[in-house]
Design an enzyme around this catalytic site. Structure first.
Site, mmCIF file in Angstrom:
data_model
loop_
_atom_site.group_PDB
_atom_site.id
_atom_site.type_symbol
_atom_site.label_atom_id
_atom_site.label_comp_id
_atom_site.label_asym_id
_atom_site.label_seq_id
_atom_site.Cartn_x
_atom_site.Cartn_y
_atom_site.Cartn_z
ATOM 1 N N CYS A 134 -3.281 -1.525 -15.829
ATOM 2 C CA CYS A 134 -3.195 -0.485 -14.807
ATOM 3 C C CYS A 134 -2.503 -0.978 -13.542
ATOM 4 C CB CYS A 134 -4.576 0.091 -14.493
ATOM 5 S SG CYS A 134 -5.711 -1.147 -13.856
ATOM 6 N N HIS B 213 0.822 -1.199 0.000
ATOM 7 C CA HIS B 213 0.000 0.000 0.000
ATOM 8 C C HIS B 213 0.860 1.254 0.000
ATOM 9 C CE1 HIS B 213 -2.188 3.251 2.067
ATOM 10 N NE2 HIS B 213 -3.124 2.887 1.211
#
Ligand code: PEP
Ligand code: MG
Length: 874
Positions: free
Chosen positions: A831, A454
């Site tokens: 992506c 993250h």
């Protein structure tokens, strides 16, 4: 029989793969008639063979080396170990791609006591002869036998102290002779054997050492950072010595035809008289600027300048050269296309075009896209970095330079930054909750997590420097302290780290602002001319989208809508939605979220000015959003009229053993259709509003459903998305068109892409999850064992950074082929993080993707890589 060895006169510049860069260029310089001490190159294939033969040089290769020595003796008129006219050689590495300083070199090989006496008598320069010998013993012991330099350096220091001198050059011939004897004694003591006297034995030892240095730890790290495959191997160059240490009419130096830091067209370099190569780099004596050679030896200087012109004209690129002057005779030891900063690369490329030396397509091809990164973020002052010693190294997760006071929580980061402090956020790992703190920080350092953790993904998106997975940190978040490099760091202590190298430093390092030179725009314009694949951006907020547009993004390929929920008090309504006990409660919370989300989408459409925008529906497991602090839990309970215990029960109920394979992606839409319906309404209403304001813009919403694995689950979700969208469009009296597509992130989706394409109007490869699920490696935890994989040569790079073309790539190709069979007009992009990695971008071009999408700061990199891919495929 394979040919393993080439004389310099047998090669040329096109043979880099076989002869390595140095060998091919030595051959080319020989062909150009430049003064090159002659010799031969043992091929890169011989290196590969050496490893295949369990680190032995087989008889065939050995035989060819021996033949080459005989030929070299004929060419030079000297002989190995001869007492009349001895041949001395250097043995140097030379890979296909230059890897400066990564591998080993041995000079003055061929010496023994007898030979030293001969060259001392013949040259009338015994000091030089003994200097060569002691250098050779030192280098051979260090590089070939791995005894370690320091023992020899201690002996030199002791000798200098005994003689009352400070410089090596002040030691006499007798001193150096005594040193050589001390070195040999040291060698015998450390290794229990005599220093070898047979030049052929010395040579084989040196060749093996160079082959072995291909596999040393720093070479392995360098290759990984620079995308150089281990399988390439290094060549070895054996070259007649030219002596720069013969006295004051000899010397050695290095020079660039243009300034490698700025690109300025001006000869740059330095030299040292009476020295050998390593003295220049070692920095013991201060070298002179190359311009001063004009005064010291005008004729040699003029000859050198002419050679520089010849080489630049020939290679049509800035050259980095090594030379030696032996008793007023100039010898060229190396030339290569010089390494340069990104700013210099852009300037040199543009200048070469303006000088008529190269065409625009060549200019586009000569810039390493990865280099552009450094132009887009603040950087540490290069001199400060040189002077500093890192305390640790972590993964270089997001480029840039960070320097500031340590804080341990996102709240502290925000609070301190609001007070005007420069802070760096140090966490065990980050979660989406930390986003505001991450934004406020100069940089983020995490103890855990890989390149797609993250922290890494979000930091790259924000353009904030991040180093992750620093396993050396001993972290105590609760008490706000960590240990690193033998020191304890508390809140407020200052550290610095470099997101381009992953290095961490104690204290503050000065930074310089990123500058985008005028040449940057020119190169991007040329790149756009040759590029066929589009480049979109991953942007979650209007600010990111604006930044990406400035950097040339041609659309949004991924908007991760969940990232919109962390600003301000938005998280409150979102948490109410998660902790709802009934449909009514959930719908009440969603009603609060809808206008906020619609506003964000409107801002995105505004920022993109009619370029395509793909909006992905809620994806991550819900537990990532729930409060962990007691105060926040209480606040949520009060807002919903529930007890703290009930909220805690709901939070506990969200616990999953394997959340990345759990209740996330379109599974959330299957269980809570009202969430996807709300998001559909927000998208369509936003699009209609912006279209009304800008009738000339093309606005065709692309709704992306994440994590599909089965046609039926996609059909189930798509049905109510379409019903909701159609109802919104009808209610607004609009004729808006839209598309519903999916991400290909689960291997099953790729395997059944022909079926999936019946429901999906576009595909976008989510290669973060696709890599995770294809390998079965957790994208958040792989960092824990990847180092072992590199050490064991199982992996050469992080599959979460560089696409695994053989496995994940095969699934992608399959999905494209199957998908287009069902729906020929299907548009397809990527992506995942790989969309900004140049090597992966090239692969995406090859397999025919319509676009890559990457974080805003990687847009120029992806554009350049896409242009290069198009040019290379011609
Ligand atoms: C992906 O999985 O590659 C992707 C883009 O989605 P996310 O990183 O948000 O899971
Ligand atoms: Mg994903």
């Amino acid at each position: 029989m394979a040919k393993w060895v080439y004389l310099f006169k047998e090669g040329n510049a096109t043979m880099k793969n076989l002869l390595g860069g140095k060998g091919a260029n030595l051959a080319e310089m020989t062909n150009l008639g430049l003064p090159v001490p002659q010799g031969f190159t043992i091929t890169t294939e011989a290196c590969t063979q050496y490893y295949e033969d369990d680190q032995q040089i087989n008889d065939e290769i050995m035989g060819q080396i021996m033949d080459a020595i005989v030929k070299m003796e004929e060419i030079t008129g000297k002989k190995f170990g001869d007492t009349e006219n001895p041949l001395l050689v250097s043995v140097r590495s030379g890979a296909r791609a230059s890897m400066p300083g990564m591998m080993d070199t041995i000079l003055n090989l061929g010496l023994n006591e007898e030979v030293v006496d001969v060259i001392a008598a013949k040259s009338g320069n015994p000091r030089w002869a003994w200097d060569c010998y002691r250098r050779f013993i030192q280098m051979y012991s260090d590089v070939v036998m791995e005894v370690g330099k320091k023992y020899f350096e201690e002996l030199i220091d002791k000798m200098k102290a005994d003689r009352g001198v400070t410089q090596d050059v002040e030691l006499t011939a007798d001193d150096l002779k005594e040193l050589a004897n001390q070195f040999k004694a040291e060698y015998k003591e450390k290794l229990g054997q005599d220093f070898p006297t047979d030049p052929k034995e010395q040579l084989m030892g040196a060749i093996k050492a160079v082959f072995r240095s291909w596999d040393n730890p720093r070479a392995n790290v360098y290759r990984r950072d620079n995308d150089i495959p281990y399988s390439w191997g290094t060549a070895v160059n054996v070259q007649m010595m030219a002596f720069g240490n013969m006295g004051e009419t000899s010397g050695t130096g290095v020079a660039f035809t243009r300034n490698p830091a700025t690109g300025e067209k001006k000869l740059m370099g330095e030299f040292l008289m009476n020295a050998q190569g390593e003295d220049v780099v070692a920095g013991v004596r201060t070298p002179q600027h190359i311009d001063q050679l004009k005064d010291v030896m005008p004729e040699v200087y003029d000859q050198f300048v002419e050679i520089c012109h010849t080489l630049e004209d020939h290679y049509r690129d800035m050259q980095d050269m090594e030379f030696t002057i032996e008793d007023k005779h100039l010898y060229m030891l190396q030339t290569r296309n010089g390494k340069r900063t990104a700013a210099a690369a852009l300037k040199i490329a543009c200048d070469l075009v303006d000088e008529g030396m190269i065409t625009e397509d060549k200019a586009v091809l000569m810039i390493d896209p990865r280099n552009l990164d450094s132009l887009l973020h603040p950087q540490f002052d290069a001199n400060a970095v040189k002077a500093a010693t890192p305390i640790a190294r972590a993964l270089a997760a997001a480029p840039g330079a960070a320097s500031g006071k340590v804080v341990f929580t996102a709240d502290d980061a925000k609070a301190w930054a609001e007070k005007g402090e420069k802070i760096v956020l140090v966490r065990l790992e980050t979660s989406p909750e930390d986003i505001e703190g991450m934004k406020a920080a100069q940089g983020i350092l995490t103890a855990r997590g890989g390149m797609t953790s993250h922290a890494a993904v979000v930091a790259r998106g924000m353009g904030t420097c991040c180093v992750s997975g620093c396993s050396d940190i001993v972290m105590d978040e609760e008490n706000k302290v960590f240990k690193l490099g033998g020191k304890e760091y508390h809140e407020g202590d200052v550290i610095s780290f470099d997101g381009t190298t992953g290095n961490i430093y104690d204290g503050a390092l000065p930074t310089v602002d990123a500058t985008i030179a005028g040449e940057f725009g020119r190169i991007m314009e040329w790149a756009d001319k040759y590029r066929t694949m589009k480049v979109r951006t991953n942007a979650d907020t209007p600010e990111d989208a604006k930044k990406a547009r400035e950097l040339g993004a041609e659309g949004i390929g991924l908007c991760r809508t969940e990232h919109m929920f962390f600003a301000g008090d938005r998280i409150d309504a979102f948490r109410e939605m998660i902790c709802a006990d009934t449909l009514e409660e959930r719908e009440a919370a969603l009603a609060k979220i809808l206008p906020v989300q619609q506003g964000d989408f409107e801002a995105l459409y505004e920022a993109l000015e009619g370029n395509p925008v793909t909006i992905r529906f809620l994806d991550p497991p819900l537990h990532e959003f729930v409060p962990t602090e007691e105060d926040d839990i209480k606040k949520l309970a009060d807002a919903q009229g529930k007890t703290v215990e009930r909220i805690k029960e709901i939070i506990d109920g969200l616990h999953e053993f394997n959340p990345m394979m759990g209740h996330r992606g379109l599974r959330l839409a299957v269980t809570y259709p009202e969430i996807a319906k709300m998001q559909t309404s927000a998208v369509i209403r936003a699009a209609i509003n912006v279209k009304k304001a800008h009738p000339d813009w093309t606005i065709k919403p692309e709704i992306m459903i994440p994590l599909a694995g089965d046609k039926k689950e996609l059909a189930y979700v798509k049905k109510f998305v379409v019903e909701t969208a159609d109802a919104e469009i009808a209610a607004a009296g609009s004729d808006m068109e839209y598309e519903v597509g999916t991400m290909i992130e689960i291997p099953r989706a790729a395997l059944t892409a022909d079926e999936i394409a019946k429901e999906a109007e576009f595909f976008c490869f989510g290669t973060n999850d696709l890599t995770q699920m294809t390998y079965g490696f957790s994208r958040d935890d792989a960092g824990k064992f990847l180092d072992a994989y590199y050490d064991a040569k199982i992996f050469e790079s992080d599959p979460f950074s560089r696409l695994d073309q053989d496995g994940v790539g095969k699934l992608m190709k399959m999905a494209i082929e199957l998908g287009k069979k069902t729906r020929p007009e299907l548009h397809i992009g990527i992506c995942g993080e790989h969309g900004g990695d140049p090597t992966s971008v090239e692969f995406c071009n090859t397999i025919g993707l319509d676009y890559v999408s990457c974080s805003p700061f990687r847009v120029p990199i992806a554009k350049l890589a896409a242009a290069q891919a198009a040019l290379n495929s011609k």
